[in-house]
Design an enzyme around this catalytic site. Structure first.
Site, PDB file in Angstrom:
ATOM      1  N   VAL A   1       0.844  -1.209   0.000  1.00  0.00           N
ATOM      2  CA  VAL A   1       0.000   0.000   0.000  1.00  0.00           C
ATOM      3  C   VAL A   1       0.875   1.253   0.000  1.00  0.00           C
ATOM      4  CG1 VAL A   1      -1.977  -1.140   1.089  1.00  0.00           C
ATOM      5  CG2 VAL A   1      -0.193  -0.128   2.544  1.00  0.00           C
ATOM      6  N   ASP A   2       2.215   1.034  -0.085  1.00  0.00           N
ATOM      7  CA  ASP A   2       3.093   2.198  -0.206  1.00  0.00           C
ATOM      8  C   ASP A   2       3.025   2.694  -1.647  1.00  0.00           C
ATOM      9  OD1 ASP A   2       5.714  -0.198  -0.204  1.00  0.00           O
ATOM     10  OD2 ASP A   2       5.192   1.003  -1.942  1.00  0.00           O
TER      11      ASP A   2
ATOM     12  N   HIS B   1      -4.370  -4.272  -2.527  1.00  0.00           N
ATOM     13  CA  HIS B   1      -4.742  -4.095  -1.110  1.00  0.00           C
ATOM     14  C   HIS B   1      -4.995  -2.645  -0.765  1.00  0.00           C
ATOM     15  CE1 HIS B   1      -2.833  -8.193   0.210  1.00  0.00           C
ATOM     16  NE2 HIS B   1      -3.953  -8.338  -0.455  1.00  0.00           N
TER      17      HIS B   1
ATOM     18  N   CYS C   1     -14.901   7.015   1.185  1.00  0.00           N
ATOM     19  CA  CYS C   1     -16.064   7.460   1.946  1.00  0.00           C
ATOM     20  C   CYS C   1     -16.903   6.262   2.382  1.00  0.00           C
ATOM     21  CB  CYS C   1     -16.936   8.386   1.085  1.00  0.00           C
ATOM     22  SG  CYS C   1     -18.413   8.950   1.955  1.00  0.00           S
TER      23      CYS C   1
ATOM     24  N   CYS D   1     -20.507   6.893   0.452  1.00  0.00           N
ATOM     25  CA  CYS D   1     -20.701   6.757  -1.010  1.00  0.00           C
ATOM     26  C   CYS D   1     -19.575   6.012  -1.692  1.00  0.00           C
ATOM     27  CB  CYS D   1     -20.853   8.162  -1.635  1.00  0.00           C
ATOM     28  SG  CYS D   1     -19.313   9.088  -1.668  1.00  0.00           S
TER      29      CYS D   1
ATOM     30  N   CYS E   1     -19.848  13.440  -1.423  1.00  0.00           N
ATOM     31  CA  CYS E   1     -21.203  13.502  -0.839  1.00  0.00           C
ATOM     32  C   CYS E   1     -21.251  14.349   0.412  1.00  0.00           C
ATOM     33  CB  CYS E   1     -21.715  12.082  -0.533  1.00  0.00           C
ATOM     34  SG  CYS E   1     -20.949  11.345   0.934  1.00  0.00           S
TER      35      CYS E   1
ATOM     36  N   SER F   1       5.689 -13.402   1.303  1.00  0.00           N
ATOM     37  CA  SER F   1       5.857 -14.661   2.046  1.00  0.00           C
ATOM     38  C   SER F   1       4.850 -15.719   1.602  1.00  0.00           C
ATOM     39  CB  SER F   1       5.665 -14.395   3.547  1.00  0.00           C
ATOM     40  OG  SER F   1       4.342 -13.919   3.782  1.00  0.00           O
TER      41      SER F   1
ATOM     42  N   ASN G   1      12.939 -13.845  -3.876  1.00  0.00           N
ATOM     43  CA  ASN G   1      12.607 -13.536  -2.483  1.00  0.00           C
ATOM     44  C   ASN G   1      13.856 -13.692  -1.616  1.00  0.00           C
ATOM     45  OD1 ASN G   1      10.100 -12.792  -1.045  1.00  0.00           O
ATOM     46  ND2 ASN G   1      10.605 -14.557   0.232  1.00  0.00           N
TER      47      ASN G   1
ATOM     48  N   ALA H   1      15.967  -8.142  -3.058  1.00  0.00           N
ATOM     49  CA  ALA H   1      15.281  -7.736  -4.297  1.00  0.00           C
ATOM     50  C   ALA H   1      16.135  -6.772  -5.120  1.00  0.00           C
ATOM     51  CB  ALA H   1      13.945  -7.083  -3.947  1.00  0.00           C
TER      52      ALA H   1
HETATM   53  N1  APR Z   1      14.326  -8.623  -0.708  1.00  0.00           N
HETATM   54  C1  APR Z   1      13.453  -9.592  -1.081  1.00  0.00           C
HETATM   55  N2  APR Z   1      12.573 -10.175  -0.235  1.00  0.00           N
HETATM   56  C2  APR Z   1      12.578  -9.742   1.044  1.00  0.00           C
HETATM   57  C3  APR Z   1      13.468  -8.742   1.509  1.00  0.00           C
HETATM   58  C4  APR Z   1      14.364  -8.173   0.571  1.00  0.00           C
HETATM   59  N3  APR Z   1      15.238  -7.219   0.928  1.00  0.00           N
HETATM   60  N4  APR Z   1      13.232  -8.550   2.842  1.00  0.00           N
HETATM   61  C5  APR Z   1      12.245  -9.400   3.180  1.00  0.00           C
HETATM   62  N5  APR Z   1      11.860 -10.126   2.114  1.00  0.00           N
HETATM   63  C6  APR Z   1      10.814 -11.153   2.035  1.00  0.00           C
HETATM   64  C7  APR Z   1      10.681 -11.986   3.290  1.00  0.00           C
HETATM   65  O1  APR Z   1      11.547 -13.105   3.242  1.00  0.00           O
HETATM   66  C8  APR Z   1       9.206 -12.400   3.215  1.00  0.00           C
HETATM   67  O2  APR Z   1       9.061 -13.623   2.508  1.00  0.00           O
HETATM   68  O3  APR Z   1       9.586 -10.484   1.882  1.00  0.00           O
HETATM   69  C9  APR Z   1       8.534 -11.287   2.415  1.00  0.00           C
HETATM   70  C10 APR Z   1       7.625 -10.406   3.235  1.00  0.00           C
HETATM   71  O4  APR Z   1       6.547 -11.182   3.684  1.00  0.00           O
HETATM   72  P1  APR Z   1       5.399 -10.499   4.566  1.00  0.00           P
HETATM   73  O5  APR Z   1       6.022  -9.703   5.644  1.00  0.00           O
HETATM   74  O6  APR Z   1       4.432 -11.578   4.922  1.00  0.00           O
HETATM   75  O7  APR Z   1       4.720  -9.449   3.579  1.00  0.00           O
HETATM   76  P2  APR Z   1       3.701  -9.775   2.404  1.00  0.00           P
HETATM   77  O8  APR Z   1       3.966 -11.125   1.834  1.00  0.00           O
HETATM   78  O9  APR Z   1       3.738  -8.624   1.491  1.00  0.00           O
HETATM   79  O10 APR Z   1       2.291  -9.792   3.179  1.00  0.00           O
HETATM   80  C11 APR Z   1       1.136  -9.948   2.388  1.00  0.00           C
HETATM   81  O11 APR Z   1      -0.244  -9.584   4.338  1.00  0.00           O
HETATM   82  O12 APR Z   1      -0.504  -8.384   6.232  1.00  0.00           O
HETATM   83  C12 APR Z   1      -0.963  -8.530   4.970  1.00  0.00           C
HETATM   84  O13 APR Z   1      -1.965  -6.907   3.642  1.00  0.00           O
HETATM   85  C13 APR Z   1      -0.746  -7.271   4.199  1.00  0.00           C
HETATM   86  O14 APR Z   1      -0.078  -7.027   1.894  1.00  0.00           O
HETATM   87  C14 APR Z   1       0.235  -7.682   3.106  1.00  0.00           C
HETATM   88  C15 APR Z   1      -0.001  -9.184   3.002  1.00  0.00           C
END
Ligand code: APR
Length: 238
Positions: free
Chosen positions: A95-96, A111, A119, A122, A141, A179, A202, A220
């Site tokens: 959401v950033d 998300h 709102c 509406c 509204c 994750s 990842n 990343a």
């Molecule tokens: N480069 C690549 N991957 C990374 C890095 C990095 N520098 N740092 C962390 N990670 C990986 C972690 O290993 C993990 O698998 O990013 C993943 C982050 O997982 P989460 O914290 O669970 O975030 P996300 O998967 O985006 O969560 C999904 O859950 O809470 C809700 O709505 C929220 O959008 C979010 C959703």
């Protein structure tokens, strides 16, 4: 291996970690400090709107920190979006605003977005004030009833029709920095595998890593530019 035609990229909080934003489930993650039930459900908002607004106001304020900038991974995906001639959809769970600030255009924040409010009466989506508690009336509204434009647990993600169509047409699916804990995003790989080439980029294996044809593990900002450069080389070669 032939070059892909239509690409879907899914990103999660990990892609923004090297921009200084916390993930959710890592040891220093947001859900290690705050309970989902207290700030990320419709019931939480009904019970204590001020607490929920303060949680999102603080995360929105972080985006205004000059130290928080799109990183090399966001920029590489924006370049891929700009130059890819086939279909391309960047679906983010984040959401950033970092993908947008990096220049991504074919972008779907499933998300919601910290920068926006919605709102309660509406449903009009509008720019969020810095502090939701001091929100002006709804621009459409006039109701004094804005909520964060964030998809909470138990709510339907945004853009699912467009996402399903892109998944049905893709022959390359890449999951970055997530994750694989939250559906429907965690289920996308199962939807396309066998029909599309699937790749996980990842920091460490995700919950769904076994469903991917290939998984590369590392930060990343190292993996994504390398992946994009190889794809764009394909374009020149073909
Ligand atoms: N480069 C690549 N991957 C990374 C890095 C990095 N520098 N740092 C962390 N990670 C990986 C972690 O290993 C993990 O698998 O990013 C993943 C982050 O997982 P989460 O914290 O669970 O975030 P996300 O998967 O985006 O969560 C999904 O859950 O809470 C809700 O709505 C929220 O959008 C979010 C959703």
């Amino acid at each position: 291996m032939t070059a892909p035609r239509n690409i879907v990229v899914l990103t999660g909080a990990g892609i923004s970690r090297e921009s200084g934003l916390h993930t959710f489930r890592d040891p220093d993650g947001i859900w290690q400090r705050v309970r989902i039930e207290d700030v990320a459900t419709p019931e939480a908002f009904a019970r204590d709107p001020a607490r929920v607004q303060a949680f999102y106001d603080a995360r929105r304020a972080q985006l205004r920190d000059p130290a928080v900038q799109p990183n090399a991974a966001h920029r590489a995906l924006a370049e891929l979006d700009r130059r890819w001639p086939g279909e391309f959809l960047l679906v983010t769970q984040n959401v950033d605003d970092l993908h947008g600030r990096a220049g991504a255009r074919r972008l779907l924040p499933m998300h919601g977005e910290l920068a926006k409010a919605r709102c309660l009466r509406c449903d009009t989506v509008q720019a969020s004030p810095p502090r939701l508690g001091d929100a002006p009336p709804c621009a459409a509204c006039g109701a004094a009833a804005l909520r964060p434009h964030i998809v909470w647990f138990g709510e339907m993600p945004l853009g699912m029709e467009r996402i399903d169509a892109a998944l049905a047409a893709c022959d390359l699916f890449v999951s970055i920095g997530t994750s694989g804990n939250v559906y429907p995003a965690a289920g996308f790989v199962a939807e396309v595998r066998g029909r599309a080439r699937t790749l996980e980029l990842n920091l460490e294996p995700s919950e769904g890593t076994r469903f991917f044809d290939e998984a590369r593990h590392g930060p990343a900002t190292a993996l994504v530019p390398e992946f994009v450069a190889a794809l764009l080389e394909h374009l020149q070669a073909d």
